[in-house]
Motif scaffolding. Structure first.
Motif, PDB file in Angstrom:
ATOM      1  N   VAL A 233       0.842  -1.204   0.000  1.00 17.77           N
ATOM      2  CA  VAL A 233       0.000   0.000   0.000  1.00 17.77           C
ATOM      3  C   VAL A 233       0.873   1.249   0.000  1.00 17.77           C
ATOM      4  O   VAL A 233       0.654   2.184  -0.781  1.00 17.77           O
ATOM      5  CB  VAL A 233      -0.970  -0.014   1.203  1.00 17.77           C
ATOM      6  N   ILE A 234       1.878   1.272   0.858  1.00 19.42           N
ATOM      7  CA  ILE A 234       2.790   2.422   0.917  1.00 19.42           C
ATOM      8  C   ILE A 234       3.569   2.552  -0.389  1.00 19.42           C
ATOM      9  O   ILE A 234       3.752   3.655  -0.912  1.00 19.42           O
ATOM     10  CB  ILE A 234       3.731   2.299   2.127  1.00 19.42           C
ATOM     11  N   THR A 235       3.994   1.431  -0.933  1.00 16.52           N
ATOM     12  CA  THR A 235       4.745   1.468  -2.189  1.00 16.52           C
ATOM     13  C   THR A 235       3.902   2.014  -3.335  1.00 16.52           C
ATOM     14  O   THR A 235       4.342   2.891  -4.080  1.00 16.52           O
ATOM     15  CB  THR A 235       5.252   0.056  -2.545  1.00 16.52           C
ATOM     16  N   ILE A 236       2.670   1.503  -3.468  1.00 18.20           N
ATOM     17  CA  ILE A 236       1.829   1.887  -4.603  1.00 18.20           C
ATOM     18  C   ILE A 236       1.316   3.320  -4.489  1.00 18.20           C
ATOM     19  O   ILE A 236       1.281   4.051  -5.471  1.00 18.20           O
ATOM     20  CB  ILE A 236       0.649   0.907  -4.751  1.00 18.20           C
ATOM     21  N   PHE A 237       0.907   3.725  -3.277  1.00 19.45           N
ATOM     22  CA  PHE A 237       0.239   5.021  -3.141  1.00 19.45           C
ATOM     23  C   PHE A 237       1.132   6.152  -2.642  1.00 19.45           C
ATOM     24  O   PHE A 237       0.700   7.299  -2.628  1.00 19.45           O
ATOM     25  CB  PHE A 237      -0.983   4.885  -2.237  1.00 19.45           C
ATOM     26  N   VAL A 238       2.377   5.846  -2.248  1.00 16.30           N
ATOM     27  CA  VAL A 238       3.280   6.908  -1.787  1.00 16.30           C
ATOM     28  C   VAL A 238       4.571   6.933  -2.600  1.00 16.30           C
ATOM     29  O   VAL A 238       4.903   7.941  -3.225  1.00 16.30           O
ATOM     30  CB  VAL A 238       3.604   6.745  -0.274  1.00 16.30           C
ATOM     31  N   ILE A 239       5.308   5.832  -2.613  1.00 18.20           N
ATOM     32  CA  ILE A 239       6.640   5.812  -3.224  1.00 18.20           C
ATOM     33  C   ILE A 239       6.562   5.935  -4.753  1.00 18.20           C
ATOM     34  O   ILE A 239       7.256   6.765  -5.347  1.00 18.20           O
ATOM     35  CB  ILE A 239       7.414   4.550  -2.798  1.00 18.20           C
ATOM     36  N   GLN A 240       5.728   5.121  -5.397  1.00 17.19           N
ATOM     37  CA  GLN A 240       5.641   5.180  -6.867  1.00 17.19           C
ATOM     38  C   GLN A 240       5.177   6.546  -7.378  1.00 17.19           C
ATOM     39  O   GLN A 240       5.778   7.074  -8.318  1.00 17.19           O
ATOM     40  CB  GLN A 240       4.738   4.062  -7.406  1.00 17.19           C
ATOM     41  N   PRO A 241       4.132   7.145  -6.800  1.00 16.26           N
ATOM     42  CA  PRO A 241       3.746   8.481  -7.289  1.00 16.26           C
ATOM     43  C   PRO A 241       4.835   9.529  -7.091  1.00 16.26           C
ATOM     44  O   PRO A 241       5.043  10.374  -7.968  1.00 16.26           O
ATOM     45  CB  PRO A 241       2.501   8.827  -6.469  1.00 16.26           C
ATOM     46  N   LEU A 242       5.546   9.486  -5.963  1.00 13.56           N
ATOM     47  CA  LEU A 242       6.636  10.441  -5.749  1.00 13.56           C
ATOM     48  C   LEU A 242       7.742  10.249  -6.780  1.00 13.56           C
ATOM     49  O   LEU A 242       8.310  11.219  -7.294  1.00 13.56           O
ATOM     50  CB  LEU A 242       7.183  10.315  -4.327  1.00 13.56           C
TER      51      LEU A 242
END
Length: 82
Positions: A41-50
């Motif tokens: 969840v953190i990877t998809i919705f925080v790290i990838q968009p950044l």
């Protein structure tokens, strides 16, 4: 023809996804730590968009292309997660 190749690819993907779902049992998830679902969840919705926003700014991508990149980056099971 191209449409035949695309149709075969779609059916193969659906079959593989269905087969994996059929082979999954509750026992497969018994030893999973409770925080494990937070990682994707953190990877998809925080790290990838950044990451994508950084690339958009670095390369000066047009707005409509930038929107497509962000949508692909935040779609679970989308291009970015593969």
């Amino acid at each position: 023809p191209v449409w035949a190749e695309q149709t075969v690819i779609i059916f193969v993907n659906v079959f593989i996804s269905f087969a994996v779902g059929c082979a999954t049992r509750v026992a497969n998830f018994r030893n999973v730590p409770p925080f494990a679902p937070l990682i994707p969840v953190i990877t998809i919705f925080v790290i990838q968009p950044l990451y994508i926003v950084g690339l958009i700014r670095a390369f000066g991508v047009r707005p409509y292309v930038a929107l497509g990149l962000i949508l692909c980056a935040t779609t679970p099971g989308g291009n970015g997660s593969n």
